[in-house]
Structures are given as structure tokens and as C-alpha cells.
Design a protein around this motif. Structure first.
Motif, PDB file in Angstrom:
ATOM      1  N   PRO A 236       2.764   7.315 -11.641  1.00  0.00           N
ATOM      2  CA  PRO A 236       3.872   8.291 -11.512  1.00  0.00           C
ATOM      3  C   PRO A 236       5.244   7.653 -11.314  1.00  0.00           C
ATOM      4  CG  PRO A 236       1.989   8.920 -10.152  1.00  0.00           C
ATOM      5  CD  PRO A 236       1.729   7.531 -10.614  1.00  0.00           C
ATOM      6  N   SER A 237       5.274   6.394 -10.865  1.00  0.00           N
ATOM      7  CA  SER A 237       6.550   5.726 -10.603  1.00  0.00           C
ATOM      8  C   SER A 237       7.067   4.934 -11.795  1.00  0.00           C
ATOM      9  CB  SER A 237       6.407   4.780  -9.396  1.00  0.00           C
ATOM     10  OG  SER A 237       6.060   5.499  -8.228  1.00  0.00           O
TER      11      SER A 237
ATOM     12  N   THR B  32      -0.228   2.859  -2.262  1.00  0.00           N
ATOM     13  CA  THR B  32       1.005   2.134  -2.550  1.00  0.00           C
ATOM     14  C   THR B  32       0.754   0.631  -2.408  1.00  0.00           C
ATOM     15  OG1 THR B  32       1.721   2.122  -0.242  1.00  0.00           O
ATOM     16  CG2 THR B  32       2.336   4.048  -1.575  1.00  0.00           C
ATOM     17  N   PRO B  33       1.661  -0.212  -2.951  1.00  0.00           N
ATOM     18  CA  PRO B  33       1.508  -1.660  -2.762  1.00  0.00           C
ATOM     19  C   PRO B  33       1.393  -2.096  -1.300  1.00  0.00           C
ATOM     20  CG  PRO B  33       3.021  -1.268  -4.555  1.00  0.00           C
ATOM     21  CD  PRO B  33       2.725   0.086  -3.949  1.00  0.00           C
ATOM     22  N   PRO B  34       2.196  -1.575  -0.366  1.00  0.00           N
ATOM     23  CA  PRO B  34       2.006  -1.999   1.024  1.00  0.00           C
ATOM     24  C   PRO B  34       0.603  -1.674   1.556  1.00  0.00           C
ATOM     25  CG  PRO B  34       4.163  -0.999   0.787  1.00  0.00           C
ATOM     26  CD  PRO B  34       3.437  -0.762  -0.511  1.00  0.00           C
ATOM     27  N   GLU B  35       0.079  -0.507   1.210  1.00  0.00           N
ATOM     28  CA  GLU B  35      -1.282  -0.169   1.634  1.00  0.00           C
ATOM     29  C   GLU B  35      -2.287  -1.178   1.088  1.00  0.00           C
ATOM     30  OE1 GLU B  35      -2.519   4.133   1.397  1.00  0.00           O
ATOM     31  OE2 GLU B  35      -0.562   4.295   0.417  1.00  0.00           O
TER      32      GLU B  35
ATOM     33  N   PRO C   3       6.731   5.912  -1.354  1.00  0.00           N
ATOM     34  CA  PRO C   3       7.006   5.071  -2.511  1.00  0.00           C
ATOM     35  C   PRO C   3       7.939   3.915  -2.165  1.00  0.00           C
ATOM     36  CG  PRO C   3       8.239   7.109  -2.648  1.00  0.00           C
ATOM     37  CD  PRO C   3       7.301   7.265  -1.490  1.00  0.00           C
ATOM     38  N   ILE C   4       7.842   2.834  -2.950  1.00  0.00           N
ATOM     39  CA  ILE C   4       8.730   1.695  -2.778  1.00  0.00           C
ATOM     40  C   ILE C   4       9.715   1.663  -3.945  1.00  0.00           C
ATOM     41  CG2 ILE C   4       6.976   0.374  -1.549  1.00  0.00           C
ATOM     42  CD1 ILE C   4       6.661  -1.266  -4.185  1.00  0.00           C
TER      43      ILE C   4
ATOM     44  N   GLY D 166       3.910 -12.215  -7.186  1.00  0.00           N
ATOM     45  CA  GLY D 166       4.811 -11.207  -7.728  1.00  0.00           C
ATOM     46  C   GLY D 166       5.897 -10.830  -6.726  1.00  0.00           C
ATOM     47  N   LYS D 167       6.966 -10.236  -7.227  1.00  0.00           N
ATOM     48  CA  LYS D 167       8.125  -9.936  -6.379  1.00  0.00           C
ATOM     49  C   LYS D 167       7.804  -8.976  -5.244  1.00  0.00           C
ATOM     50  CE  LYS D 167      11.758 -10.813  -9.810  1.00  0.00           C
ATOM     51  NZ  LYS D 167      12.887 -10.222 -10.581  1.00  0.00           N
ATOM     52  N   ILE D 168       6.967  -7.965  -5.508  1.00  0.00           N
ATOM     53  CA  ILE D 168       6.689  -6.977  -4.462  1.00  0.00           C
ATOM     54  C   ILE D 168       5.947  -7.614  -3.301  1.00  0.00           C
ATOM     55  CG2 ILE D 168       5.420  -4.865  -3.910  1.00  0.00           C
ATOM     56  CD1 ILE D 168       6.020  -3.875  -6.735  1.00  0.00           C
ATOM     57  N   ALA D 169       4.843  -8.305  -3.584  1.00  0.00           N
ATOM     58  CA  ALA D 169       4.074  -8.942  -2.511  1.00  0.00           C
ATOM     59  C   ALA D 169       4.915  -9.992  -1.799  1.00  0.00           C
ATOM     60  CB  ALA D 169       2.798  -9.560  -3.075  1.00  0.00           C
ATOM     61  N   GLN D 170       5.678 -10.779  -2.574  1.00  0.00           N
ATOM     62  CA  GLN D 170       6.482 -11.845  -1.979  1.00  0.00           C
ATOM     63  C   GLN D 170       7.598 -11.292  -1.104  1.00  0.00           C
ATOM     64  OE1 GLN D 170       6.253 -15.482  -2.413  1.00  0.00           O
ATOM     65  NE2 GLN D 170       4.181 -14.758  -2.876  1.00  0.00           N
ATOM     66  N   SER D 171       8.043 -10.078  -1.382  1.00  0.00           N
ATOM     67  CA  SER D 171       9.152  -9.502  -0.607  1.00  0.00           C
ATOM     68  C   SER D 171       8.769  -9.242   0.841  1.00  0.00           C
ATOM     69  CB  SER D 171       9.622  -8.197  -1.255  1.00  0.00           C
ATOM     70  OG  SER D 171       8.658  -7.148  -1.077  1.00  0.00           O
ATOM     71  N   PHE D 172       7.465  -9.170   1.130  1.00  0.00           N
ATOM     72  CA  PHE D 172       7.008  -8.927   2.492  1.00  0.00           C
ATOM     73  C   PHE D 172       6.725 -10.218   3.253  1.00  0.00           C
ATOM     74  CE2 PHE D 172       5.725  -5.033   0.198  1.00  0.00           C
ATOM     75  CZ  PHE D 172       6.394  -4.089   0.979  1.00  0.00           C
ATOM     76  N   LEU D 173       6.804 -11.356   2.563  1.00  0.00           N
ATOM     77  CA  LEU D 173       6.507 -12.636   3.195  1.00  0.00           C
ATOM     78  C   LEU D 173       7.770 -13.276   3.735  1.00  0.00           C
ATOM     79  CD1 LEU D 173       3.958 -14.087   0.601  1.00  0.00           C
ATOM     80  CD2 LEU D 173       3.487 -12.833   2.725  1.00  0.00           C
TER      81      LEU D 173
END
Length: 302
Positions: A168-169, A265-268, A28-29, A292-299
């Protein structure tokens, strides 16, 4: 028609992928409800544009332009050459995706649509990776009904398992209710697409010497490889001993040994829709990365 041993081989290879490719982020993230739900825009925009263009030859900017929040229009999408019944089904799916976007926007707010590459070349690259060689001529999702359905197979299921992984999260009951209601329709869309493909499972996909079921197995194999977290994806025909209760070759609904939906999960999901197997490396349908914040956090930070 591919033999049962072929399906078994693909399935067993998939099970070992997470060990072969290392130990990426499969857990989980940390994120709040809004960020988790807004991450779903990456799949909802993708599905809305692909279905709208495939059925109508026009996209979100012609139907609900404000939903894109100023984001760039997709690249390369066009009307598909669909049989009438399938065309009406895809049109319905398209309008459903517009409804999904509205539901999320009115509930928690929207984000700008990211640049989407829905060109034939983008799909051709994906299908070349799936089959393991360069298809000749290049795969064109808009060519006919079978090609388009196979391209559809490559998209909505990722959103479905993403929603299963998200619920679930979520901590807020309103958020849970929203995502559950979206999941119900996404699951229905995926079931219809898989049923249409299962009906054609042994049909050769012209001009290639490969059947529909072989293509679905190879796409599922690729998604497992890119996701890098084990087997969470299966084609429409599988070995008898991996079917529901070990009693069927059919796999119209992809599920685990207890017939429960898989979750990602989002990373997957980013690894899959980028086509890179790396949430830090955009490409594929999202050449500049997701929104979105989650995808952008990996860039990379600019």
C-alpha cells in the motif's frame, strides 16, 4: 494435546501485548519505493540461505555468488536431515528464493548480504524464548524434518506480512507489480509449511514433551511479543471462536477476522528477526543488523 483453553489464553495474551509493552512505532515509515523493496532483502537472503543449506548443504555463494554483493557468508548453516518429499519441497523453495533475489536485483539493484547467524544455537535461543524455558537438549533445526519445519515456520511468514505491509505504500506501478508477484510465492511457501505442520499438529516433538501445534503457538506468541504491535500471528490450531468465521480450530492460513492477511512494518520486522523486540538492537539472525537504508537508519552512526 493442548486444550482449547490453552490456545485461548495464548491468543488473548497476544492481543494485549501492545498495551503491556508500550506504544512503539506501529505506523507507516517515510521511505521511497527502492528503499522499501530493498528492505525485503533482509528476509529474502535469510530464507534463501536457510533453504539452500537445509536442502543442499550449500548456500548462495555456491549457486549465485554475485547476488551476495560481497557480503559475508552465513554462520552455522548446514544440511538438514529431511524426509525425501520435504527435502524436494525445501529445495524448490530455495531456488525460488534465488529467483526472488534476481528479480529484485535486476529491477532496482542489490545490496550486500548482511552477516546471518543460522547456527543451531541461534535457533535454540529463539525457541527457548518462545517456550519460556531452556530446552534440553537445545533445539536443533537441522536435526530432522519436524525440527526443520518448525524452524521454517519461524521465518517465511515474517517476509509475507512484510510484503503485505509494503504494497500500500508503494507509489510506482512497476514496484507494486514486483512486490505483488513476490508476495504470491511467499504466501504459497508459508501455506505449504503450515500445512505440513498442521498434518503433524498433535505429534510430540522429540525429545520434548510438547506438540507441534504447541510450538507453533509459542513461536507466534513470541513474534507478537517482539513485534509489539498487537496480534498479527497465530499458530496452526486456535480456539474454535477465533477460527475462520468462528467455525474451525484449524488455522492453516493465518488471517484476521475477515480472513485477510496481516501486515507488518519494517520496524516490527526488525524487532522480530533481531529477537530483541527493538529495531535499534541487532541480534538473533542478524547479529550486526540488517542491510539497506531502512534497517541501517536504526543502527548507531559511525
Amino acid at each position: 494435546m493442548a486444550s482449547p483453553s490453552f490456545y485461548a489464553f495464548i491468543f488473548l495474551i497476544s492481543l494485549k501485548l501492545s498495551h503491556v509493552l508500550g506504544n512503539p512505532n506501529c505506523g507507516p515509515i517515510v521511505a521511497d519505493d527502492i528503499d522499501r523493496i530493498q528492505f525485503a532483502f533482509n528476509l529474502e537472503f535469510l530464507e534463501a540461505e536457510f533453504f539452500l543449506y537445509g536442502a543442499l548443504g550449500k548456500g548462495l555463494d555456491a549457486i549465485a555468488p554475485t547476488f551476495a554483493a560481497g557480503g559475508p557468508p552465513p554462520v552455522g548453516a548446514k544440511k538438514a536431515n529431511l524426509e525425501p518429499v520435504v527435502g524436494k519441497i525445501i529445495e524448490e523453495f530455495a531456488y525460488q528464493e534465488v529467483g526472488h533475489l534476481r528479480a529484485i536485483i535486476t529491477s532496482i539493484g542489490g545490496i550486500p548480504r548482511s552477516k546471518l547467524d543460522l547456527s543451531p544455537q541461534s535457533f535454540a535461543n529463539l525457541f527457548d524464548k518462545a517456550v519460556g524455558f531452556k530446552l534440553n537438549p537445545p533445539f536443533d533445526p537441522y536435526y530432522d524434518t519436524v525440527h526443520y519445519l518448525l524452524a521454517c515456520y519461524a521465518i517465511p511468514y515474517v517476509g509475507l506480512v512484510g510484503y503485505v505491509g509494503t504494497i500500500p505504500s508503494l507509489t510506482n506501478e512497476t514496484s507494486q507489480s514486483l512486490v505483488a508477484s513476490l508476495l504470491g510465492v511467499e504466501a504459497g511457501q508459508d501455506a505449504v509449511i503450515r500445512t505440513l505442520l498442521y498434518e503433524r499438529a498433535d505429534q510430540k516433538v522429540l525429545p520434548y514433551n510438547l506438540t507441534v501445534s504447541t510450538f507453533t503457538n509459542r513461536i507466534s506468541w513470541l513474534r507478537n511479543k517482539l513485534g509489539r504491535c498487537g496480534n498479527k500471528d497465530e499458530g496452526v490450531k486456535i480456539p474454535f471462536f477465533f477460527g475462520a468465521e468462528n467455525r474451525t480450530h484449524s488455522n492453516v492460513l493465518s488471517a484476521d477476522s475477515n480472513s485477510r492477511s496481516y501486515a507488518r512494518t519494517p520496524p516490527e520486522i526488525l524487532r522480530i528477526i533481531y529477537g530483541s523486540g527493538n529495531e535499534y538492537k541487532p541480534g538473533g539472525f542478524y547479529p550486526n543488523g540488517g542491510g539497506g537504508k531502512i534497517a541501517q537508519s536504526f543502527l548507531p552512526k559511525h
